[in-house]
Design a protein around this motif. Structure first.
Motif, short mmCIF file in Angstrom:
data_model
loop_
_atom_site.label_atom_id
_atom_site.label_comp_id
_atom_site.label_asym_id
_atom_site.label_seq_id
_atom_site.Cartn_x
_atom_site.Cartn_y
_atom_site.Cartn_z
N MET A 1 55.71 -9.98 111.62
CA MET A 1 56.02 -8.59 111.86
C MET A 1 56.66 -8.03 110.60
O MET A 1 57.67 -8.53 110.12
CB MET A 1 56.95 -8.50 113.06
N LYS A 2 56.06 -7.01 110.04
CA LYS A 2 56.59 -6.38 108.84
C LYS A 2 57.67 -5.38 109.22
O LYS A 2 57.57 -4.69 110.22
CB LYS A 2 55.49 -5.65 108.08
N LYS A 3 58.70 -5.33 108.38
CA LYS A 3 59.79 -4.39 108.56
C LYS A 3 59.84 -3.44 107.39
O LYS A 3 59.57 -3.81 106.26
CB LYS A 3 61.14 -5.12 108.62
N LYS A 4 60.24 -2.22 107.69
CA LYS A 4 60.50 -1.22 106.66
C LYS A 4 61.98 -0.88 106.74
O LYS A 4 62.44 -0.31 107.72
CB LYS A 4 59.65 0.02 106.88
N MET A 42 66.66 3.12 98.75
CA MET A 42 65.74 2.05 98.40
C MET A 42 64.98 1.65 99.66
O MET A 42 65.59 1.42 100.71
CB MET A 42 66.50 0.85 97.83
N VAL A 43 63.67 1.60 99.57
CA VAL A 43 62.81 1.21 100.69
C VAL A 43 62.32 -0.20 100.43
O VAL A 43 61.69 -0.46 99.40
CB VAL A 43 61.63 2.19 100.85
N VAL A 49 62.57 -10.17 106.88
CA VAL A 49 63.64 -9.92 105.93
C VAL A 49 64.95 -9.83 106.70
O VAL A 49 65.03 -9.13 107.71
CB VAL A 49 63.40 -8.60 105.16
N GLU A 50 65.96 -10.54 106.25
CA GLU A 50 67.27 -10.48 106.89
C GLU A 50 68.02 -9.27 106.33
O GLU A 50 68.52 -9.29 105.21
CB GLU A 50 68.03 -11.77 106.65
N THR A 51 68.11 -8.24 107.14
CA THR A 51 68.65 -6.96 106.71
C THR A 51 70.12 -7.07 106.33
O THR A 51 70.55 -6.53 105.30
CB THR A 51 68.47 -5.92 107.83
N VAL A 68 70.15 2.80 106.39
CA VAL A 68 69.76 4.08 106.97
C VAL A 68 68.85 3.86 108.18
O VAL A 68 69.10 4.42 109.24
CB VAL A 68 69.06 4.97 105.92
N SER A 69 67.82 3.02 108.02
CA SER A 69 66.92 2.77 109.14
C SER A 69 66.20 1.44 108.95
O SER A 69 66.01 0.97 107.84
CB SER A 69 65.88 3.89 109.28
#
Length: 117
Positions: A1-4, A42-43, A49-51, A68-69
């Protein structure tokens, strides 16, 4: 699962931007990093990815990093774009093609027009 993941940073100059990008790229699972200069955001796009860990490492270098999100990147749009981009080819009529040029022998002394000997 990709994260943005969108993270807000205070970046003063190009050196800070490159330092932030290098820090983000070093994180596990990151596939793409973009910096929006006008918003100082920064996106980061990647799989698993461990946020929190990424934000902590950015805070160590910049003293301020705010999430931010976090959103799931939709892969269906990419698949639909690929389907739209496919081109259907129609078969051409059968044409005999010779890979080498065909030369006819010309005999100026031949008096008959018969080609069968």
């Amino acid at each position: 699962m990709k994260k943005k993941i969108v993270i807000k940073l205070q970046m003063k100059d190009a050196k800070c931007r490159s330092k932030a990008m290098q820090t983000a790229v070093d994180a596990d699972g990151v596939t793409k990093v973009e910096i929006q200069k006008d918003k100082d955001e920064m996106v980061v796009i990647g799989e698993e990815v461990e946020t929190i860990r990424l934000t902590k490492s950015l805070r160590k270098k910049f003293q301020y990093a705010d999430i931010v999100s976090v959103q799931e990147e939709k892969e269906k749009k990419e698949e639909e774009k690929k389907k739209e981009e496919t081109v259907t080819l129609t078969p051409l009529p059968a044409i005999s093609y010779h890979p080498y040029p065909i030369y006819e022998a010309y005999d100026p002394y031949q008096t008959s027009f018969c080609t069968i000997l």
